[in-house]
Scaffold this motif. Structure first.
Motif, PDB file in Angstrom:
ATOM      1  N   ARG A  25       0.827  -1.205   0.000  1.00  0.00           N
ATOM      2  CA  ARG A  25       0.000   0.000   0.000  1.00  0.00           C
ATOM      3  C   ARG A  25       0.863   1.257   0.000  1.00  0.00           C
ATOM      4  NH1 ARG A  25      -2.989   2.722   3.908  1.00  0.00           N
ATOM      5  NH2 ARG A  25      -2.149   1.472   5.597  1.00  0.00           N
ATOM      6  N   VAL A  35      10.351   3.430  -3.771  1.00  0.00           N
ATOM      7  CA  VAL A  35       9.726   4.755  -3.798  1.00  0.00           C
ATOM      8  C   VAL A  35       8.272   4.596  -3.359  1.00  0.00           C
ATOM      9  CG1 VAL A  35      11.207   5.706  -5.600  1.00  0.00           C
ATOM     10  CG2 VAL A  35       9.127   4.466  -6.241  1.00  0.00           C
ATOM     11  N   ALA A  37       4.368   4.198  -3.336  1.00  0.00           N
ATOM     12  CA  ALA A  37       3.479   3.495  -4.258  1.00  0.00           C
ATOM     13  C   ALA A  37       2.562   4.466  -4.982  1.00  0.00           C
ATOM     14  CB  ALA A  37       2.648   2.470  -3.496  1.00  0.00           C
ATOM     15  N   THR A  38       2.446   5.671  -4.456  1.00  0.00           N
ATOM     16  CA  THR A  38       1.490   6.625  -5.029  1.00  0.00           C
ATOM     17  C   THR A  38       2.199   7.715  -5.820  1.00  0.00           C
ATOM     18  OG1 THR A  38       1.583   7.745  -2.899  1.00  0.00           O
ATOM     19  CG2 THR A  38      -0.296   6.298  -3.300  1.00  0.00           C
ATOM     20  N   LYS A  39       1.457   8.286  -6.755  1.00  0.00           N
ATOM     21  CA  LYS A  39       2.013   9.356  -7.579  1.00  0.00           C
ATOM     22  C   LYS A  39       2.094  10.639  -6.761  1.00  0.00           C
ATOM     23  CE  LYS A  39       0.026   7.310 -11.691  1.00  0.00           C
ATOM     24  NZ  LYS A  39      -1.242   7.159 -12.416  1.00  0.00           N
ATOM     25  N   HIS A  65       3.421   9.529   1.994  1.00  0.00           N
ATOM     26  CA  HIS A  65       2.917  10.900   2.016  1.00  0.00           C
ATOM     27  C   HIS A  65       3.349  11.620   3.295  1.00  0.00           C
ATOM     28  CE1 HIS A  65      -0.093  13.997   0.846  1.00  0.00           C
ATOM     29  NE2 HIS A  65      -0.022  14.259   2.138  1.00  0.00           N
ATOM     30  N   PRO A 321      -0.051  15.937   8.384  1.00  0.00           N
ATOM     31  CA  PRO A 321      -0.389  14.528   8.173  1.00  0.00           C
ATOM     32  C   PRO A 321       0.758  13.739   7.541  1.00  0.00           C
ATOM     33  CG  PRO A 321      -1.700  15.955   6.737  1.00  0.00           C
ATOM     34  CD  PRO A 321      -0.950  16.834   7.666  1.00  0.00           C
ATOM     35  N   VAL A 322       0.838  12.486   7.888  1.00  0.00           N
ATOM     36  CA  VAL A 322       1.888  11.618   7.360  1.00  0.00           C
ATOM     37  C   VAL A 322       1.328  10.200   7.285  1.00  0.00           C
ATOM     38  CG1 VAL A 322       2.851  11.304   9.676  1.00  0.00           C
ATOM     39  CG2 VAL A 322       4.284  10.826   7.685  1.00  0.00           C
ATOM     40  N   ASP A 323       1.698   9.474   6.268  1.00  0.00           N
ATOM     41  CA  ASP A 323       1.183   8.112   6.100  1.00  0.00           C
ATOM     42  C   ASP A 323       2.277   7.233   5.499  1.00  0.00           C
ATOM     43  OD1 ASP A 323      -0.393   5.895   5.945  1.00  0.00           O
ATOM     44  OD2 ASP A 323      -1.465   6.514   4.148  1.00  0.00           O
ATOM     45  N   ARG A 328       2.320   7.289  11.170  1.00  0.00           N
ATOM     46  CA  ARG A 328       1.065   7.760  10.597  1.00  0.00           C
ATOM     47  C   ARG A 328       0.427   8.745  11.562  1.00  0.00           C
ATOM     48  NH1 ARG A 328      -1.112   1.748   8.881  1.00  0.00           N
ATOM     49  NH2 ARG A 328       0.816   1.132   7.861  1.00  0.00           N
ATOM     50  N   ARG A 329      -0.153   9.749  10.993  1.00  0.00           N
ATOM     51  CA  ARG A 329      -0.692  10.819  11.839  1.00  0.00           C
ATOM     52  C   ARG A 329      -1.646  11.625  10.980  1.00  0.00           C
ATOM     53  NH1 ARG A 329       1.269  14.348  15.963  1.00  0.00           N
ATOM     54  NH2 ARG A 329       2.837  12.825  16.508  1.00  0.00           N
ATOM     55  N   GLY A 330      -2.603  12.281  11.665  1.00  0.00           N
ATOM     56  CA  GLY A 330      -3.525  13.115  10.905  1.00  0.00           C
ATOM     57  C   GLY A 330      -4.552  12.250  10.232  1.00  0.00           C
ATOM     58  N   THR A 331      -5.175  11.389  11.035  1.00  0.00           N
ATOM     59  CA  THR A 331      -6.109  10.421  10.477  1.00  0.00           C
ATOM     60  C   THR A 331      -7.528  10.931  10.653  1.00  0.00           C
ATOM     61  OG1 THR A 331      -6.054   9.325  12.578  1.00  0.00           O
ATOM     62  CG2 THR A 331      -4.553   8.516  10.925  1.00  0.00           C
ATOM     63  N   VAL A 332      -8.411  10.013  10.930  1.00  0.00           N
ATOM     64  CA  VAL A 332      -9.810  10.328  11.161  1.00  0.00           C
ATOM     65  C   VAL A 332      -9.965  11.440  12.189  1.00  0.00           C
ATOM     66  CG1 VAL A 332     -10.800   8.144  10.543  1.00  0.00           C
ATOM     67  CG2 VAL A 332      -9.696   8.369  12.747  1.00  0.00           C
TER      68      VAL A 332
ATOM     69  N   ARG B 328      -2.981   2.562  12.982  1.00  0.00           N
ATOM     70  CA  ARG B 328      -3.595   3.728  12.345  1.00  0.00           C
ATOM     71  C   ARG B 328      -3.774   3.427  10.881  1.00  0.00           C
ATOM     72  NH1 ARG B 328       0.347   8.185  15.241  1.00  0.00           N
ATOM     73  NH2 ARG B 328       0.089   7.323  17.332  1.00  0.00           N
ATOM     74  N   GLY B 330      -6.281   4.724   7.191  1.00  0.00           N
ATOM     75  CA  GLY B 330      -7.316   5.614   6.682  1.00  0.00           C
ATOM     76  C   GLY B 330      -6.930   7.048   6.931  1.00  0.00           C
ATOM     77  N   THR B 331      -5.723   7.384   6.507  1.00  0.00           N
ATOM     78  CA  THR B 331      -5.205   8.703   6.815  1.00  0.00           C
ATOM     79  C   THR B 331      -5.419   9.617   5.625  1.00  0.00           C
ATOM     80  OG1 THR B 331      -3.092   7.928   6.035  1.00  0.00           O
ATOM     81  CG2 THR B 331      -3.488   7.750   8.369  1.00  0.00           C
ATOM     82  N   VAL B 332      -4.429  10.441   5.380  1.00  0.00           N
ATOM     83  CA  VAL B 332      -4.463  11.346   4.251  1.00  0.00           C
ATOM     84  C   VAL B 332      -4.733  10.603   2.949  1.00  0.00           C
ATOM     85  CG1 VAL B 332      -3.007  13.139   5.160  1.00  0.00           C
ATOM     86  CG2 VAL B 332      -1.954  11.067   4.313  1.00  0.00           C
ATOM     87  N   ASP B 336      -3.273   8.463  -6.371  1.00  0.00           N
ATOM     88  CA  ASP B 336      -3.348   7.228  -7.160  1.00  0.00           C
ATOM     89  C   ASP B 336      -2.083   6.396  -7.034  1.00  0.00           C
ATOM     90  OD1 ASP B 336      -5.776   8.055  -8.056  1.00  0.00           O
ATOM     91  OD2 ASP B 336      -4.929   9.102  -9.811  1.00  0.00           O
ATOM     92  N   LEU B 337      -2.240   5.105  -7.205  1.00  0.00           N
ATOM     93  CA  LEU B 337      -1.076   4.218  -7.188  1.00  0.00           C
ATOM     94  C   LEU B 337      -0.257   4.392  -8.458  1.00  0.00           C
ATOM     95  CD1 LEU B 337      -2.478   0.897  -5.699  1.00  0.00           C
ATOM     96  CD2 LEU B 337      -1.049   2.609  -4.603  1.00  0.00           C
ATOM     97  N   ARG B 338       1.025   4.255  -8.327  1.00  0.00           N
ATOM     98  CA  ARG B 338       1.914   4.324  -9.486  1.00  0.00           C
ATOM     99  C   ARG B 338       1.880   3.008 -10.247  1.00  0.00           C
ATOM    100  NH1 ARG B 338       7.513   7.417  -8.181  1.00  0.00           N
ATOM    101  NH2 ARG B 338       7.868   6.789 -10.324  1.00  0.00           N
TER     102      ARG B 338
END
Lengths: 569, 569
Positions: A25, A35, A37-39, A65, A321-323, A328-332, B328, B330-332, B336-338
């Motif tokens: 994830r 790197v 996984a997200t753009k 993030h 926020p960080v994930d 992880r922080r800045g969640t719900v 934790r 369900g954060t920020v 999209d996934l790369r």
């Protein structure tokens, strides 16, 4: 030592592969590391971090993030190569340039510096910057020579947040240096780590000593001192760190207590409790505290404390926020804070006398309170003997449990007596107090015994000898139901059932004291005979095979209590 | 063992206090344990969890939005009391009733059952429910007798999410039982934990053996078997768990690899890699994987694997947001996934021949490629000797680093030779390959050496003996600048500088081979003399005092390489 491995040569690669599989994830693997996984948005500055493997969550656990864009993963305790760093940086960069950040180790400095030069030559603005938080690795006049250790967390967090906010490369680098300048770490180690495949640790610390300032690869520290209590360790760490308050710092700190490998959460919490108090005593405001594993050194034993002294900007960046796989922080939005819960350990007084007992029942209650005092004194004396027996049968806490429970029972009884309780209320209240303090299985069962006895005795009459035998029988039946055990299961019932039968037999033949004492002797013998029984496994009862040959601690302590009661009848 | 403690009697209380101080954002302490720091909606079902202390993050680490509303905290390995549970439940409940969930241990069953009865009697609907995931603690025909261990995570996660969604007590309890029915765990242990203040572990496992199915307090397991590789351990865990696929399960699993105390992340990742493969081979879809510490047993050594077999509802509940001290999700929104990053370890080919070398330079290059093969063969032979030397000076990886680097350099040289490279390009390419594979400080420095040599040699002429001596001098100067070291710092320079001076002297007196070999003899002598030097500390170089009396591995390996080159001239 490292026990789970295949071919030690493949350890770093297999570990990296497992990390990637467990964190799909968050990360994607590629040559040299991983790197996000997200753009990421076009034009964003890419924060690339890295170094040797063996320090997880440092560094791979911080990609995501709000923190790093990529991680370069070396071999165990060995820097990755420039080629690896270039590969990761190219996959991470989005046109805003690359900041490569890492601890100040020779191999990392060479390779990452080379990588930054290569990237720049290829038209990708790149800069290599080092963290220098370890105050033990060089004096205050040579701060730039210091190693980077667990201070990575607040520094990379601030830098990553700055990049996520869209700051340009100059600004992100400014934040990096400010955060690093305001971060100090000191560690203590009790024993060294063992490299995968090796049988000997990289270094050792003499028994009873601790090394102050030892590096995360066994680099020499500044002193070897006697090992103290958790409070004393906290004092060493806080005092030395407060000697180096960064320029421009106000009274705010973020405190991170980092486990180096085999320090466990519970002991770190004990230590953090003292750290928190010492920081407050120094007039500091603890903006945030973190206790856990951040920068480990395989199975090294020890902890490090990082103090990060944020200004307003750094507090904001810390809270952004960080994930990532591990931070992880800045969640719900969890809603408003409660203000109706204040105290940790105020025991709600649950025992109260609703109606006074009769005069004769109150006289009996007074006698019982005296007996409970004697029981508590006796159990304090027997504490270590019972603890030892329980170390064969369970986890060794039967002695302390019985001692705590009986003392609280005696003191609750005294309180109820003063409020006019009859014997039945006194026994029931003592049972509640016992159960509440002792916890555990035996605490619950003694609560049941005293509660059932209290119900049988009541607050009106003094029971006859025959009635006492009846009450004991009822108590035994109740206990059997609650405990779901049978004779021969190697529990306290193996003493209680023979006692109950003997008391019934003897009680017709003499007075209560005589009958009780004879029955108590039977119970003592039966308790000793439990040594021959196998423990009852099932219903998830924690009994080990090694208990065979040793008497059951619950049966033995019951026999002791019965004998002490007999002395007072 | 537990090292950081004060009075062992106070350990559980001090640990709880430290936990609360470090997690103010999530929890508030009160008598018996803690509840969420935030207000929960009226009518919400309260999930209260708990048990003995010593298993962090179980249970206190799971209080927060989306998971538990409160935690009851017992003593070490000992259940809390009914009074504690009632206190926590009353602070957590909001009118929707209370579900008290815990592992199936005798003390917990007694106290939490009693607490539920007391709460119900006071008009607060409360139910006590147990998890039973440990397949080693009872046979499949007696599932209800099984202990609860790390399966707590998916079960409490699902139950907490159900409560957060506003389901009523019946529904939340239904989800609890479904999640528990679909969760199986098996653990292996290599050594036991030590209680705070004790010097001996609760139990031991014979050297070279591992115990399968041992409980988290040392409860007996089902077998003691020979300790295998990480892959074999993974196989034991997966095979036994797959024998008990829950009724109604489809091919989806969530896999949690849990460290019991001193297993480190890197070795758990190695193990998870094998688990992932085995699950895929069994045709299963791994919905999610988690590797970390969830239910520990102080400093016990071992791991457990939990397989949770979710249906659609349980997948959704697993993915619901959660915000607790340790879990934790369900954060920020990270975007999209790369899809542009695919492979872990494909080494981008960075070396290419842009222009063919002259005929004589290509002939020299062919000779050099042969020499690089011999160097690689020689370094493989010397690998363990160099590793041993480095175990005094650093972390013992110099032998493997030199071997890997030189082999990759030789193979890159061969490739370049086939592409028509001259001697300069061949050396530079070999240097890049060396640095990329070896990593570490020495890898970087050998990359620099070969790169600078290649630049000096070029792709046109065969250098004269005098020119070779000049090139060596330039290489040495470059190395000094990059490495920021000086003679006497106990580095490879302590062999290289005497070699450079000697070569310059001898080269006027004889042919290249003769001069080189004489200078190489000087270098070998100088390398041995580094044994007398003290290591250079500073610039965060990981050298230990114990290196005094042992030659510097970098100097020794350099001398070996110089001698091997000399044989070929």
């Amino acid at each position: 030592m490292t026990r789970l491995l295949n071919n030690p040569d493949n350890f770093p690669v297999e570990s990296a592969e497992g990390f990637l599989l467990a964190n799909k994830r968050h990360v994607r693997g590629l040559y040299g590391g991983a790197v996000r996984a997200t753009k990421t948005p076009e034009g964003k500055v890419a924060l690339v971090i890295g170094g040797g493997t063996g320090h997880y969550p440092a560094f791979a656990g911080w990609v995501g993030h709000g923190m790093a864009d990529g991680v370069v993963m070396g071999n165990i305790f060995s820097s990755p190569s420039a080629a690896q760093a270039v590969s990761v940086a190219k996959a991470a960069e989005r046109g805003g340039g690359v900041l490569i950040a890492f601890g100040n180790y020779a191999g990392d400095v060479l390779h990452f510096g080379d990588a930054a030069a290569q990237l720049s030559a290829q038209g990708i603005p790149a800069r290599a910057v080092v963290t220098t938080d370890d105050i033990a690795s060089a004096g205050p006049e040579e701060k730039e020579k210091r190693r980077g250790i667990a201070g990575w967390v607040p520094v990379f967090k601030a830098t990553g947040a700055a990049a996520e906010r869209g700051m340009n490369l100059d600004e992100v680098e400014r934040v990096f240096h400010k955060a690093n300048d305001r971060t100090r770490t000191l560690g203590v180690a009790f024993s060294g780590c063992t490299l995968p495949g090796d049988s000997e640790p990289l270094f050792t610390v003499p028994e009873g000593k601790m090394a102050i300032g030892l590096g995360v690869h066994g680099e020499p520290g500044i002193a070897e001192v006697d090992f103290g209590t958790a409070d004393e360790v906290a004092k060493v760490l806080v005092e030395r760190l407060l000697e180096e308050r960064p320029e421009g710092a106000d009274n705010r700190v973020i405190a991170l207590l980092n486990g180096l490998g085999t320090a466990k959460y519970e002991e770190m919490f004990v230590t953090f409790r003292a750290i928190h108090r010492l920081l407050e005593e120094a007039g500091l405001e603890i903006v945030d505290g973190e206790v856990g594993e951040f920068a480990t050194s395989l199975d090294m034993s020890g902890v490090s404390l990082t103090l990060h002294w944020p200004d307003d900007e750094l507090v904001e960046l810390w809270n952004d926020p960080v994930d990532t796989p591990t931070i992880r922080r800045g969640t719900v939005d969890a809603g408003d804070l409660r203000d109706d819960i204040h105290t940790l350990s105020q025991d709600p007084t649950r025992i109260a006398v609703t109606e006074e007992g009769s005069e004769e029942s109150r006289a009996l209650a007074a006698k019982m309170a005296d007996t409970l005092d004697k029981v508590a004194a006796m159990l304090r004396e027997k504490m270590s003997e019972l603890g030892k027996l329980d170390s064969y049968a369970g986890d060794g806490d039967h002695g302390t449990g019985m001692q705590r429970g009986s003392e609280n029972a005696a003191s609750a009884a005294r309180k109820l007596l003063n409020e006019g309780a009859g014997a039945g209320t006194l026994l029931a209240g003592a049972g509640e107090a016992w159960s509440a303090t002792a916890g555990g299985t035996s605490g619950a069962l003694w609560g049941v015994i005293l509660g059932a006895a209290g119900q049988g005795v009541g607050d009106a009459d003094v029971p006859s000898a025959e009635k006492v035998a009846e009450i004991v029988d009822e108590v035994t039946t109740t206990l059997q139901q609650v405990g779901a055990a049978e004779e021969g299961d190697k529990t306290m019932l193996d003493a209680l059932l023979p006692f109950t039968r003997a008391l019934k037999d003897y009680v017709g033949q003499g007075n209560l004291a005589e009958s009780w004492n004879k029955a108590a002797t039977v119970a003592a013998g039966a308790a000793q005979q439990t040594a021959d029984l196998s423990p009852r496994i099932g219903r998830a009862r924690p009994l080990a095979e090694k208990s065979v040959g040793h008497a059951d601690p619950g049966a033995v302590s019951l026999a002791y209590v019965l004998a002490t009661i007999g002395e007072d009848l």
